[in-house]
Design an enzyme around this catalytic site. Sequence first.
Site, mmCIF file in Angstrom:
data_model
loop_
_atom_site.group_PDB
_atom_site.id
_atom_site.type_symbol
_atom_site.label_atom_id
_atom_site.label_comp_id
_atom_site.label_asym_id
_atom_site.label_seq_id
_atom_site.Cartn_x
_atom_site.Cartn_y
_atom_site.Cartn_z
ATOM 1 N N ASP A 129 0.924 1.595 8.694
ATOM 2 C CA ASP A 129 0.353 0.934 9.758
ATOM 3 C C ASP A 129 1.357 1.036 11.001
ATOM 4 O O ASP A 129 0.998 0.478 12.061
ATOM 5 C CB ASP A 129 0.158 -0.772 9.445
ATOM 6 C CG ASP A 129 -0.712 -0.765 8.321
ATOM 7 O OD1 ASP A 129 -1.842 -0.189 8.359
ATOM 8 O OD2 ASP A 129 -0.625 -1.911 7.413
ATOM 9 N N ASN B 16 7.186 -5.381 6.102
ATOM 10 C CA ASN B 16 8.053 -6.301 6.635
ATOM 11 C C ASN B 16 8.054 -7.505 5.668
ATOM 12 O O ASN B 16 9.172 -8.255 5.519
ATOM 13 C CB ASN B 16 7.433 -6.912 8.103
ATOM 14 C CG ASN B 16 6.011 -6.876 8.065
ATOM 15 O OD1 ASN B 16 5.326 -7.102 7.212
ATOM 16 N ND2 ASN B 16 5.423 -6.664 9.453
ATOM 17 N N GLY C 39 0.896 -1.131 0.139
ATOM 18 C CA GLY C 39 0.017 0.019 0.033
ATOM 19 C C GLY C 39 0.838 1.265 0.006
ATOM 20 O O GLY C 39 2.007 1.227 0.616
ATOM 21 N N TYR D 29 -8.664 5.326 1.186
ATOM 22 C CA TYR D 29 -7.687 5.655 0.764
ATOM 23 C C TYR D 29 -7.484 7.404 0.979
ATOM 24 O O TYR D 29 -6.212 7.784 0.783
ATOM 25 C CB TYR D 29 -7.789 5.559 -0.779
ATOM 26 C CG TYR D 29 -7.690 3.933 -1.074
ATOM 27 C CD1 TYR D 29 -6.968 3.262 -0.387
ATOM 28 C CD2 TYR D 29 -7.853 3.628 -2.564
ATOM 29 C CE1 TYR D 29 -6.857 1.999 -0.716
ATOM 30 C CE2 TYR D 29 -7.654 2.243 -2.860
ATOM 31 C CZ TYR D 29 -7.249 1.571 -2.046
ATOM 32 O OH TYR D 29 -7.055 0.324 -2.432
ATOM 33 N N LEU D 30 -8.464 8.075 1.350
ATOM 34 C CA LEU D 30 -8.368 9.518 1.394
ATOM 35 C C LEU D 30 -7.340 9.658 2.352
ATOM 36 O O LEU D 30 -6.545 10.539 2.418
ATOM 37 C CB LEU D 30 -9.437 10.197 1.735
ATOM 38 C CG LEU D 30 -10.416 10.777 0.586
ATOM 39 C CD1 LEU D 30 -10.723 9.602 -0.582
ATOM 40 C CD2 LEU D 30 -11.652 11.240 1.047
ATOM 41 N N GLN D 31 -7.144 8.906 3.657
ATOM 42 C CA GLN D 31 -6.231 8.970 4.678
ATOM 43 C C GLN D 31 -4.929 8.745 4.574
ATOM 44 O O GLN D 31 -4.116 9.338 4.736
ATOM 45 C CB GLN D 31 -6.904 8.106 5.872
ATOM 46 C CG GLN D 31 -6.735 6.792 5.729
ATOM 47 C CD GLN D 31 -7.533 5.780 6.882
ATOM 48 O OE1 GLN D 31 -7.159 5.899 7.959
ATOM 49 N NE2 GLN D 31 -8.677 5.170 6.285
ATOM 50 N N ARG D 32 -4.706 7.847 3.572
ATOM 51 C CA ARG D 32 -3.356 7.530 3.331
ATOM 52 C C ARG D 32 -2.607 8.344 2.115
ATOM 53 O O ARG D 32 -1.449 8.004 1.916
ATOM 54 C CB ARG D 32 -3.173 5.937 3.284
ATOM 55 C CG ARG D 32 -3.552 5.446 1.931
ATOM 56 C CD ARG D 32 -3.201 3.840 1.912
ATOM 57 N NE ARG D 32 -3.308 3.245 0.416
ATOM 58 C CZ ARG D 32 -3.412 2.054 0.220
ATOM 59 N NH1 ARG D 32 -3.400 1.221 1.005
ATOM 60 N NH2 ARG D 32 -3.391 1.822 -1.029
ATOM 61 N N THR E 249 5.225 2.203 5.577
ATOM 62 C CA THR E 249 3.691 1.885 6.099
ATOM 63 C C THR E 249 2.868 2.529 6.823
ATOM 64 O O THR E 249 3.522 3.001 7.984
ATOM 65 C CB THR E 249 3.906 0.342 6.534
ATOM 66 O OG1 THR E 249 2.659 -0.030 7.012
ATOM 67 C CG2 THR E 249 4.768 0.188 8.007
ATOM 68 N N GLU F 19 -10.602 -0.200 11.860
ATOM 69 C CA GLU F 19 -11.449 -0.995 10.944
ATOM 70 C C GLU F 19 -11.327 -2.457 11.453
ATOM 71 O O GLU F 19 -12.050 -3.481 11.239
ATOM 72 C CB GLU F 19 -10.891 -1.098 9.692
ATOM 73 C CG GLU F 19 -9.499 -1.531 9.281
ATOM 74 C CD GLU F 19 -8.863 -1.351 7.886
ATOM 75 O OE1 GLU F 19 -9.290 -1.622 6.973
ATOM 76 O OE2 GLU F 19 -7.769 -1.136 7.819
#
Lengths: 425, 425
Positions: free
Chosen positions: B149, B119, B21, B302-305, B147, B252
């Site tokens: 995350d 990773n 991503g 996707y807007l957030q990332r 990432t 989520e």
Amino acid sequence: MSPSRRSPAATGNLLYAQSGGVTAVINATAAGVIEAARGKGVKVYAARNGILGALREELIDTSKESAAAIAALRHTPGGAFGSCRYKLKSLQDNRAEYERLIEVFRAHDIRWFLYNGGNDSADTALKLSQIGKALGYDIRCIGVPKTVDNDLAVTDCCPGFGSVAKYTAISTLEASLDVASMADTSTKVFILEVMGRHAGWIAAAAGLAGEGADAPPHLILFPENAFDEAAFLAKVKATVERVGWCTVVASEGVRNAAGQFLAEAGTRDAFGHSQLGGVAPVLAALVKAKLGYKYHWALPDYLQRSARHAASQVDAEQAYAVGKAAVDYALAGMNAVMPVIVRTADAPYRWKIEPAPLAKIANREKKMPKNFISRDGFGITAAARRYLAPLIRGEAPLPYGKDGLPRYVRLKNTAVTKKLMAFGR
Amino acid sequence: MSPSRRSPAATGNLLYAQSGGVTAVINATAAGVIEAARGKGVKVYAARNGILGALREELIDTSKESAAAIAALRHTPGGAFGSCRYKLKSLQDNRAEYERLIEVFRAHDIRWFLYNGGNDSADTALKLSQIGKALGYDIRCIGVPKTVDNDLAVTDCCPGFGSVAKYTAISTLEASLDVASMADTSTKVFILEVMGRHAGWIAAAAGLAGEGADAPPHLILFPENAFDEAAFLAKVKATVERVGWCTVVASEGVRNAAGQFLAEAGTRDAFGHSQLGGVAPVLAALVKAKLGYKYHWALPDYLQRSARHAASQVDAEQAYAVGKAAVDYALAGMNAVMPVIVRTADAPYRWKIEPAPLAKIANREKKMPKNFISRDGFGITAAARRYLAPLIRGEAPLPYGKDGLPRYVRLKNTAVTKKLMAFGR
């Protein structure tokens, strides 16, 4: 247009109220109102939670706020004094409410009432000006335009719309860059759901993200057109095959040929209720079921209309200007008018503020012109671009703190002492 | 830590690939890589669509891009060369893929391979460095962290996370101002769903929007805690009764006590499939059914990332720095390492870049520390704030065009002529 003019009320206070859904720039209008009134030595009260605050005699004394706090309203989203969804009934059905408002105005020497909202609010302001006259109380009522929906009559555009338009165009562009990167092995179809239950203004603004058949958004779904499943699927498929991926922007108000909202047609939640909003997941399911493409969808909801961090400078300036003009009109003795935005040139974009009679605005709705939607129904035309492009221009200034967050102001909102009995008890 | 050092490869090309991503700042890393390599006279190839481009021999010659275009990568979201979700199998299961990569490297004189991902990518880079040695081909493999995350081991934080954290905190703050304005007559509970299937880093960052029991977000739902319906409803109710409204931020990945994702538990779409994502609508339905409050929910997906328009300056700087360091390490002859971010002070925040062995990073996952979640399970602790706060600081510079949109670059992405047969045919 012939707004009624009377001699200015000699003294008194000005009441400002926010109405309906708030925007990224409605507080810029409040700043325009308060700064203009202060400049003329007039005290501004604000109604807490919109017209309800006036009915309940819950007034806020804005003179207790510092000049810096009022200036900071210019860049703070939401409604600083509270807003409400509350439509006054007609004079016939609930004359008592109008009389109560006049009673509150009289008790607090409110001589000017500025109501910041959409077409319902314009109607309320108009009725109040009429009942004031009938009751022998000299009140000047000015409507002040606000709505992300851009559906007010007369005015060329509505403060609040330009910023949600800019947020939507930027988000469409950014998410599309993400999808384009991943399409080879992952998401091929991205669906962005935007506000607009009855008109596709915000969806249309997404079209500013790109131009040409291969640029996103590849499809825009408007509430103005009945959803044509076959045409939709065919265009999504053709786009994915040609471009490699596809961005769809869908108005929340998209309906099927039977007139039902797609968001409500057929889906059920865990409790058996019809699906709780979201045309995007319905479209996503359709794409997956019929075309087999991996999808993602987004539903920014309130994020889009509160995104002051991505506000349009043109919008923020117009929001401030209508607030200032409303005070000028009120103090000049005008009544039952709204300051509206008049576009005098497309390129370079020029605009001015003029008064327009509330009677021409109240309860009317401006639809998007038919010639703004492209022939295939899935895009915007050059005429739409000419109209929309200026409204998202410029980045409205926004101070950030050392913490990396915008420096939004929180007012003290000092209550004015009540003088009346509670209403309706 | 003792990364293996060998003498620098004398000549050759450098290959850079993006994996998994994408983020708002992964291209800043690409800019760091390309500018650093150019500074040392080394040509950079980029793999089209990540490691797949290397397998397919689809390479891009970045020397065809202007210095201005590469500089603009620093502020362009998405993955400029394409990324992919493609995990190479183990050496035992698919040695042919690794051998193919070495074959492509040999054909194009690739002496340094920089793999920008999480990773899994660290694992691939590690394996490639091993098989290169086994096949007698001198290749230096460097993992470059990326990432949203924030779950990479060893590094203090991951480039990409700070920006989604900032976007999430700003959006939480802004939407909450909207809800606060309207709560008297409209929405009382607002639910924002954020990314984070396995760890609550992004949800935790929403906590930076406010501090104290009455400030939003009032509840954060972490994937680390099993969802406790009764406790959730009780806290929502208490918050609405005390504050007047309530903002919930939900990861989520929130699961029920049985370990099922709430987003998938029980809801069906129009086609009878289990609900297509969205823990927010599930929570909203619960709030409505059990507490009767009007709600709204948002799912920025996707807007957030991809929200480069709201990126963190610290994040953008770190993203660039790891790219530059990766080139320095590679050209210095290091192998099987990753430039990681080391925090040397919280306040004032200080950091530096150091090499860490890929063996310590590959296939590991950094969980959020238990002491980052408050005792009641619905908030973040002072320790979490100390860690998170510096990562969203500063506004990463972003040029806008006269059209009001960010000036994102689109590269030419000129293909390198193929020299090999197609793979796997």
